[in-house]
Design a protein around this motif. Sequence first.
Motif, PDB file in Angstrom:
ATOM      1  N   VAL D  14       0.828  -1.216   0.000  1.00  0.00           N
ATOM      2  CA  VAL D  14       0.000   0.000   0.000  1.00  0.00           C
ATOM      3  C   VAL D  14       0.861   1.265   0.000  1.00  0.00           C
ATOM      4  CG1 VAL D  14      -0.206   0.064   2.502  1.00  0.00           C
ATOM      5  CG2 VAL D  14      -2.012   1.079   1.106  1.00  0.00           C
ATOM      6  N   MET D  15       2.080   1.129   0.500  1.00  0.00           N
ATOM      7  CA  MET D  15       2.989   2.286   0.488  1.00  0.00           C
ATOM      8  C   MET D  15       3.256   2.743  -0.950  1.00  0.00           C
ATOM      9  SD  MET D  15       3.990   3.475   3.402  1.00  0.00           S
ATOM     10  CE  MET D  15       3.149   3.042   4.927  1.00  0.00           C
ATOM     11  N   PHE D  16       3.505   1.780  -1.809  1.00  0.00           N
ATOM     12  CA  PHE D  16       3.792   2.149  -3.196  1.00  0.00           C
ATOM     13  C   PHE D  16       2.548   2.729  -3.868  1.00  0.00           C
ATOM     14  CE2 PHE D  16       6.763  -1.385  -2.265  1.00  0.00           C
ATOM     15  CZ  PHE D  16       7.923  -0.643  -2.296  1.00  0.00           C
ATOM     16  N   GLU D  17       1.398   2.119  -3.549  1.00  0.00           N
ATOM     17  CA  GLU D  17       0.156   2.640  -4.136  1.00  0.00           C
ATOM     18  C   GLU D  17      -0.054   4.095  -3.744  1.00  0.00           C
ATOM     19  OE1 GLU D  17      -1.041   0.737  -6.366  1.00  0.00           O
ATOM     20  OE2 GLU D  17       0.451  -0.723  -5.655  1.00  0.00           O
ATOM     21  N   ALA D  18       0.201   4.361  -2.471  1.00  0.00           N
ATOM     22  CA  ALA D  18      -0.027   5.722  -1.966  1.00  0.00           C
ATOM     23  C   ALA D  18       0.910   6.713  -2.659  1.00  0.00           C
ATOM     24  CB  ALA D  18       0.193   5.757  -0.450  1.00  0.00           C
ATOM     25  N   MET D  19       2.146   6.306  -2.835  1.00  0.00           N
ATOM     26  CA  MET D  19       3.090   7.224  -3.484  1.00  0.00           C
ATOM     27  C   MET D  19       2.742   7.414  -4.954  1.00  0.00           C
ATOM     28  SD  MET D  19       6.781   6.699  -1.699  1.00  0.00           S
ATOM     29  CE  MET D  19       6.971   4.975  -2.106  1.00  0.00           C
ATOM     30  N   LYS D  20       2.298   6.351  -5.595  1.00  0.00           N
ATOM     31  CA  LYS D  20       1.880   6.499  -6.994  1.00  0.00           C
ATOM     32  C   LYS D  20       0.724   7.492  -7.116  1.00  0.00           C
ATOM     33  CE  LYS D  20       2.993   2.028  -9.069  1.00  0.00           C
ATOM     34  NZ  LYS D  20       2.379   0.828  -9.690  1.00  0.00           N
ATOM     35  N   LYS D  21      -0.200   7.388  -6.190  1.00  0.00           N
ATOM     36  CA  LYS D  21      -1.346   8.293  -6.243  1.00  0.00           C
ATOM     37  C   LYS D  21      -0.898   9.746  -6.094  1.00  0.00           C
ATOM     38  CE  LYS D  21      -4.802   7.601  -3.354  1.00  0.00           C
ATOM     39  NZ  LYS D  21      -5.608   6.680  -2.508  1.00  0.00           N
ATOM     40  N   ALA D  22       0.176   9.933  -5.333  1.00  0.00           N
ATOM     41  CA  ALA D  22       0.677  11.302  -5.126  1.00  0.00           C
ATOM     42  C   ALA D  22       1.520  11.782  -6.311  1.00  0.00           C
ATOM     43  CB  ALA D  22       1.512  11.361  -3.844  1.00  0.00           C
ATOM     44  N   ASN D  23       1.761  10.896  -7.246  1.00  0.00           N
ATOM     45  CA  ASN D  23       2.673  11.200  -8.353  1.00  0.00           C
ATOM     46  C   ASN D  23       1.938  11.807  -9.548  1.00  0.00           C
ATOM     47  OD1 ASN D  23       5.200  11.198  -9.635  1.00  0.00           O
ATOM     48  ND2 ASN D  23       4.751   9.242 -10.668  1.00  0.00           N
ATOM     49  N   GLU D  24       1.081  12.796  -9.276  1.00  0.00           N
ATOM     50  CA  GLU D  24       0.318  13.381 -10.371  1.00  0.00           C
ATOM     51  C   GLU D  24       0.603  14.862 -10.472  1.00  0.00           C
ATOM     52  OE1 GLU D  24      -3.445  13.031  -8.516  1.00  0.00           O
ATOM     53  OE2 GLU D  24      -3.786  11.067  -9.450  1.00  0.00           O
ATOM     54  N   GLY D  25       1.004  15.257 -11.638  1.00  0.00           N
ATOM     55  CA  GLY D  25       1.127  16.675 -11.945  1.00  0.00           C
ATOM     56  C   GLY D  25       2.176  17.351 -11.103  1.00  0.00           C
ATOM     57  N   PRO D  26       2.559  18.533 -11.499  1.00  0.00           N
ATOM     58  CA  PRO D  26       3.538  19.286 -10.725  1.00  0.00           C
ATOM     59  C   PRO D  26       2.878  19.922  -9.511  1.00  0.00           C
ATOM     60  CG  PRO D  26       2.903  20.514 -12.689  1.00  0.00           C
ATOM     61  CD  PRO D  26       2.131  19.246 -12.724  1.00  0.00           C
ATOM     62  N   VAL D  27       3.616  19.958  -8.448  1.00  0.00           N
ATOM     63  CA  VAL D  27       3.157  20.682  -7.249  1.00  0.00           C
ATOM     64  C   VAL D  27       4.332  21.504  -6.712  1.00  0.00           C
ATOM     65  CG1 VAL D  27       1.449  18.951  -6.568  1.00  0.00           C
ATOM     66  CG2 VAL D  27       3.796  18.788  -5.721  1.00  0.00           C
ATOM     67  N   THR D  28       4.033  22.474  -5.898  1.00  0.00           N
ATOM     68  CA  THR D  28       5.107  23.258  -5.310  1.00  0.00           C
ATOM     69  C   THR D  28       5.956  22.351  -4.436  1.00  0.00           C
ATOM     70  OG1 THR D  28       3.622  25.134  -5.330  1.00  0.00           O
ATOM     71  CG2 THR D  28       5.621  25.354  -4.035  1.00  0.00           C
ATOM     72  N   ALA D  29       7.262  22.576  -4.472  1.00  0.00           N
ATOM     73  CA  ALA D  29       8.173  21.693  -3.764  1.00  0.00           C
ATOM     74  C   ALA D  29       8.347  22.120  -2.302  1.00  0.00           C
ATOM     75  CB  ALA D  29       9.533  21.686  -4.466  1.00  0.00           C
ATOM     76  N   TYR D  30       9.140  21.378  -1.576  1.00  0.00           N
ATOM     77  CA  TYR D  30       9.589  21.724  -0.220  1.00  0.00           C
ATOM     78  C   TYR D  30       8.448  21.845   0.783  1.00  0.00           C
ATOM     79  CZ  TYR D  30      14.113  22.558  -2.387  1.00  0.00           C
ATOM     80  OH  TYR D  30      15.279  22.406  -3.068  1.00  0.00           O
ATOM     81  N   GLY D  31       7.426  21.018   0.616  1.00  0.00           N
ATOM     82  CA  GLY D  31       6.409  20.918   1.648  1.00  0.00           C
ATOM     83  C   GLY D  31       5.174  21.769   1.435  1.00  0.00           C
ATOM     84  N   ASN D  32       5.170  22.527   0.366  1.00  0.00           N
ATOM     85  CA  ASN D  32       3.983  23.344   0.101  1.00  0.00           C
ATOM     86  C   ASN D  32       3.095  22.651  -0.925  1.00  0.00           C
ATOM     87  OD1 ASN D  32       4.862  25.579   1.780  1.00  0.00           O
ATOM     88  ND2 ASN D  32       6.481  25.819   0.249  1.00  0.00           N
ATOM     89  N   ASP D  33       2.643  21.463  -0.569  1.00  0.00           N
ATOM     90  CA  ASP D  33       1.835  20.667  -1.489  1.00  0.00           C
ATOM     91  C   ASP D  33       0.644  20.091  -0.722  1.00  0.00           C
ATOM     92  OD1 ASP D  33       2.435  17.726  -0.545  1.00  0.00           O
ATOM     93  OD2 ASP D  33       4.370  18.761  -0.558  1.00  0.00           O
ATOM     94  N   PRO D  34      -0.372  19.626  -1.427  1.00  0.00           N
ATOM     95  CA  PRO D  34      -1.595  19.149  -0.761  1.00  0.00           C
ATOM     96  C   PRO D  34      -1.370  17.930   0.121  1.00  0.00           C
ATOM     97  CG  PRO D  34      -1.913  19.335  -3.166  1.00  0.00           C
ATOM     98  CD  PRO D  34      -0.485  19.669  -2.889  1.00  0.00           C
ATOM     99  N   TRP D  35      -0.399  17.064  -0.253  1.00  0.00           N
ATOM    100  CA  TRP D  35      -0.188  15.872   0.563  1.00  0.00           C
ATOM    101  C   TRP D  35       0.433  16.230   1.915  1.00  0.00           C
ATOM    102  CZ3 TRP D  35       0.289  16.100  -4.683  1.00  0.00           C
ATOM    103  CH2 TRP D  35      -0.560  15.252  -5.407  1.00  0.00           C
ATOM    104  N   THR D  36       1.325  17.179   1.891  1.00  0.00           N
ATOM    105  CA  THR D  36       1.900  17.617   3.158  1.00  0.00           C
ATOM    106  C   THR D  36       0.838  18.297   4.027  1.00  0.00           C
ATOM    107  OG1 THR D  36       4.035  17.878   2.054  1.00  0.00           O
ATOM    108  CG2 THR D  36       3.792  18.951   4.186  1.00  0.00           C
ATOM    109  N   ASP D  37      -0.006  19.088   3.385  1.00  0.00           N
ATOM    110  CA  ASP D  37      -1.113  19.688   4.143  1.00  0.00           C
ATOM    111  C   ASP D  37      -2.002  18.606   4.753  1.00  0.00           C
ATOM    112  OD1 ASP D  37      -0.172  22.129   3.383  1.00  0.00           O
ATOM    113  OD2 ASP D  37      -1.706  22.507   1.861  1.00  0.00           O
ATOM    114  N   LYS D  38      -2.266  17.574   3.964  1.00  0.00           N
ATOM    115  CA  LYS D  38      -3.174  16.530   4.448  1.00  0.00           C
ATOM    116  C   LYS D  38      -2.579  15.776   5.639  1.00  0.00           C
ATOM    117  CE  LYS D  38      -6.014  12.606   3.215  1.00  0.00           C
ATOM    118  NZ  LYS D  38      -6.391  11.605   2.209  1.00  0.00           N
ATOM    119  N   ILE D  39      -1.306  15.447   5.550  1.00  0.00           N
ATOM    120  CA  ILE D  39      -0.743  14.677   6.652  1.00  0.00           C
ATOM    121  C   ILE D  39      -0.684  15.531   7.926  1.00  0.00           C
ATOM    122  CG2 ILE D  39       1.730  15.126   6.127  1.00  0.00           C
ATOM    123  CD1 ILE D  39       0.117  11.952   7.606  1.00  0.00           C
TER     124      ILE D  39
END
Lengths: 353, 353, 353, 353
Positions: D14-39
């Motif tokens: 499931v770890m790989f699945e989760a990372m694949k799901k996060a692998n879409e489109g460009p996002v701002t780097a260095y923690g300013n992204d939706p996944w970091t906000d979500k966690i």
Amino acid sequence: MFFKSDNSLGVPEVMFEAMKKANEGPVTAYGNDPWTDKITAMFCDLFEREVAVFMVTTGTAANALSLAALTPSWGAVLCHNESHIMVDECGATEFYSGGAKLMGVAGENGKLTPEAINQALYYSEPGNEHYVQPAALSLTQVSEAGTIYTLDEIGMLCDAARSRNFKTHMDGARFANAVSSLGCSAADMTWKAGIDVLSFGATKNGALAAEAVVLFDLELADELNYRRMRGGHLISKSRFPAAQLIAYLQDDLWLKNARHANEMSKCLADGLQNSSKLRHAFDVDANLQFVIMKNEVHEKLIAGGAQFYTWPGRGPQGKNAKQEDEIIARLVCGYSTTKEDVDAFIALVENVG
Amino acid sequence: MFFKSDNSLGVPEVMFEAMKKANEGPVTAYGNDPWTDKITAMFCDLFEREVAVFMVTTGTAANALSLAALTPSWGAVLCHNESHIMVDECGATEFYSGGAKLMGVAGENGKLTPEAINQALYYSEPGNEHYVQPAALSLTQVSEAGTIYTLDEIGMLCDAARSRNFKTHMDGARFANAVSSLGCSAADMTWKAGIDVLSFGATKNGALAAEAVVLFDLELADELNYRRMRGGHLISKSRFPAAQLIAYLQDDLWLKNARHANEMSKCLADGLQNSSKLRHAFDVDANLQFVIMKNEVHEKLIAGGAQFYTWPGRGPQGKNAKQEDEIIARLVCGYSTTKEDVDAFIALVENVG
Amino acid sequence: MFFKSDNSLGVPEVMFEAMKKANEGPVTAYGNDPWTDKITAMFCDLFEREVAVFMVTTGTAANALSLAALTPSWGAVLCHNESHIMVDECGATEFYSGGAKLMGVAGENGKLTPEAINQALYYSEPGNEHYVQPAALSLTQVSEAGTIYTLDEIGMLCDAARSRNFKTHMDGARFANAVSSLGCSAADMTWKAGIDVLSFGATKNGALAAEAVVLFDLELADELNYRRMRGGHLISKSRFPAAQLIAYLQDDLWLKNARHANEMSKCLADGLQNSSKLRHAFDVDANLQFVIMKNEVHEKLIAGGAQFYTWPGRGPQGKNAKQEDEIIARLVCGYSTTKEDVDAFIALVENVG
Amino acid sequence: MFFKSDNSLGVPEVMFEAMKKANEGPVTAYGNDPWTDKITAMFCDLFEREVAVFMVTTGTAANALSLAALTPSWGAVLCHNESHIMVDECGATEFYSGGAKLMGVAGENGKLTPEAINQALYYSEPGNEHYVQPAALSLTQVSEAGTIYTLDEIGMLCDAARSRNFKTHMDGARFANAVSSLGCSAADMTWKAGIDVLSFGATKNGALAAEAVVLFDLELADELNYRRMRGGHLISKSRFPAAQLIAYLQDDLWLKNARHANEMSKCLADGLQNSSKLRHAFDVDANLQFVIMKNEVHEKLIAGGAQFYTWPGRGPQGKNAKQEDEIIARLVCGYSTTKEDVDAFIALVENVG
């Protein structure tokens, strides 16, 4: 039209496949696993000689750990005054080195010259304890300005460094883009030209988080080993960054990705070259380029959907300086940048009022 | 004809008398003695307010301890790019602060301006973790160029610093010479103008080895206490540096010594002013001056018995730059410099072929 | 009846005479003067070989600078768990070394043994990057407990250290007292027994503020030079600490002072030996001794005019441990302690209720 | 029969699945992204209050960054004398804190007690600059001995710390195992019991390389932000560690994994409990256990195919100490340990000679 950063892009699917393949059975942790052994062997092949390899997860870690091993705490590192280690790493090198000094040297087109280094050393006096003692030279290849040192330029800088007993470091956050652009070998651009330590970057060019300190000066290996651990940069499940780097080097993925990014950047540069709305600040040698434009052009491009960063600081030194009502923009292409985006951006610039 | 350094001179006899007087009976060590209490009280009088005083034995220690308390390790200290902390202290501030950065700012006549500070801050961005965070401004009064900030200039620089929440430090290695030259009070030149922490120097002006960190921001006292001990700068027989500083402040010895040194320097400057053999590099405001001369003149002066140092680096920024075949000489007068020596030097310059 | 500390005493008059004699004419600053040259030569004589000498003004500076040169930042220094560097220097060694670890080793009578060192090293594993790497052994002679290592004990400890490639340091804050007590030469007690670096103390035995790092391992000289400057410990008017040390070594003043202090301590110990009011915690080998007494005895002694410190911590390890209602007192004799004071104290103890 | 380390195991698919799901489109780097906000939001939910979250890739980084924010460089951190920060991190906390001291405190069963802390503080004296100043208490939960502090024990230790104005840190490398074992909430075991900062571990329990500093004391957030960057621990493609932690917390994967590991460990302990071949060194509260056996038993187990580490050091303090001819073995169960392996190991022990 996303040109913000190569760090903002994702990764190729093959990265996940490689990590999955490494996800079998228990292995000894902390780098004593077959994948770590394999990537070390691959780096030896790549550089056509024995090297020591220390994987880390950020370029800042690679740079700071490298430079801490090259300079005593009372030493100094010569670098471009707009280099990443000088400006963008929150003083990581100062921290890791116990307070060594970074001596920023000006240089046109983002590049250092032997003359500029000579001038910067005017104040220092070897053996005089009142002055910090320059001990290392750090080059950035691709430079922060998007330019590339030729092999001759690297050689001359390394000669200048060695004649003063400085060690030499290359910040290769965009190593692949430089090798691809020069069409040389990895060995040519590093130890054959006089580099002692390389920060080998992969993250900007397609890895999730995988960089490596590559030592050509093997005597530093012991020190790097402790410094990495002590900095909290020894990954326990080391097989996963190793798997990323294996996939990265295998089948020349690193060069393919870089070549694509460079080509997109070249297309973009060509398309913008004759624009009356902006002008290039530096030569465009690799996958990033800087353009100067009026504030109002900037606003219209953003409004038109372009995404990129403006750049702080004075901008180009020497010729081509930014005016009061202008900004400098950085446009970065990456492994997944599309020709459509490039063309769309060029068209947008053309159509800006 | 000795003009090498005020550090090269001895001390007035009264220093020994004062230490002898303190040499009675056992007292508690490490600063808990009546002489240390007395000097603290004298500093409060001198500065017309409560201050905290931390004696040390070198100016480098005073500067580095002060600045370490003013900046976090990820911070930066703005200072002149030819200041002592930047150039001459082997990175002591970087060491004591855990790797903070010194941001050298150019400035004519050895002095910073609010404009130059603004420019230097172009790159930094408060709150952005990629950049070191400027946290303090350090002024040198008398400056390394021998010039002096007016009270207004200090006030404006401190205002510029405070508007950005920077703390302010004065390197007062030649504090007495500056106060004497300005004819102001010690309070005027420091906290009343906005200074938070002062490195108060006495060694260059007649003490054996006695300097003090003087805190106007009393909240820093606790930190200074630990930092001094940890740096190995807490003197066990504290009564002896205290006795030196007591003698130094008593009967205005500090001002008398400084006034004499400044006067000798003024005589020297006046005598050299119209010489065709050399020209001044900077204004002469206090007890040190810089003159530019041809190499051959330099050699003849040395041969004629003059003793002084040449100065490394580019020399004066802006106007008056040094030419290829020239050197910059620093001429320092001290508390014991004689009029005879000054006159002899002027005559020697006149008579140089 | 003052037995608080040897740091609390003053200095012999000859110290002032010596400094006055050095107070002639200008000399080059920062250690390039004839007095500094002379004291270096005197140290070479004293140690019967070439040594490098770095004067500083505190014992903490001498220790921390020495140890920083002997251990990398990822290293560890083995020392007694109640040693000065471990307990009383606010982490100076950790600071100067960039965060090396002090590994405190228990030992009876304030002394380390090869066995205790072996045991302390149980956890460490040479070459394993997860563990800090022990790199140096530091002995305190006279120990914090007032005891003295025999030459054989030093030799065995140094052998144990060298067999593991550790460097060896001696904290000689009371070096003179130890040499005087052992009746050996300075060379015997140091490099001939295997010591690489010595903190040579003079302040506790009659100087104002003069200590020296003495290197027997001359390869460390370069590093010490930068570290001392960077730590703010290079005295500009170096002739004055040099003059103190010259007077200290001349005519064996150092040994005379130490012999007197040791003798007074011996008298005191003899006089207290059969007292029912207190008992000694450790052997009395030099000028400091520890006695254990009931709280009420302590109070009466203080009330009777005796001045001394009680000692924190568990007190003697092993035999002779302090009880709940007892305190440990440290009694220190110095170069100027009088027989009258010693006798008065003994009498006071006898007469305590 | 692999019981070497939970770091040696791989990760759930499931770890790989989760990372694949996060692998879409460009996002701002260095923690300013939706996944970091979500966690970050998920951590606030988990802890039932606002927290600040700083993801890093190693537990050593989490611990060292946390503790550097809790203690000044002249401070000390109290911890168990066999804790990971004390023994296994190559001095990372000393490095990040600028040379603070770790004060190792003995304690049976791998656990600290308020009494032991009191005793360890005997030497320190608040406000006395000669001593490092204890500033923080660090607990390890699950402890290095495999034992677990009860909520009451944590509360009492935090009370003891707070009464002295120490900050409190929990090394939660095996946080999930402890929460699962205690059956409490994440909040109960941390801030509700008095913890200020938590090193939240996920790597040992199923992530590739994902840990987090969780701040309950929000005032430290600013400092952590700079320290993490400066340490080279800010991941540019932050979405990938974020995706791991999201998958880890989602659907209680963290608790399921930990529960399984604990259960396997319990089975193993039960099966070994009455063996005549070995005995337990400590209580078995979670997923690791220590057993003492004769050297010859050890050899036979290894020969029989069992994989585990022996443990350096003295082993259990107090009761149950290891004898000369014995070793201590650490047996670790993880999220993927099988009942078959556990049973096989128990059988192997039974059948040994």
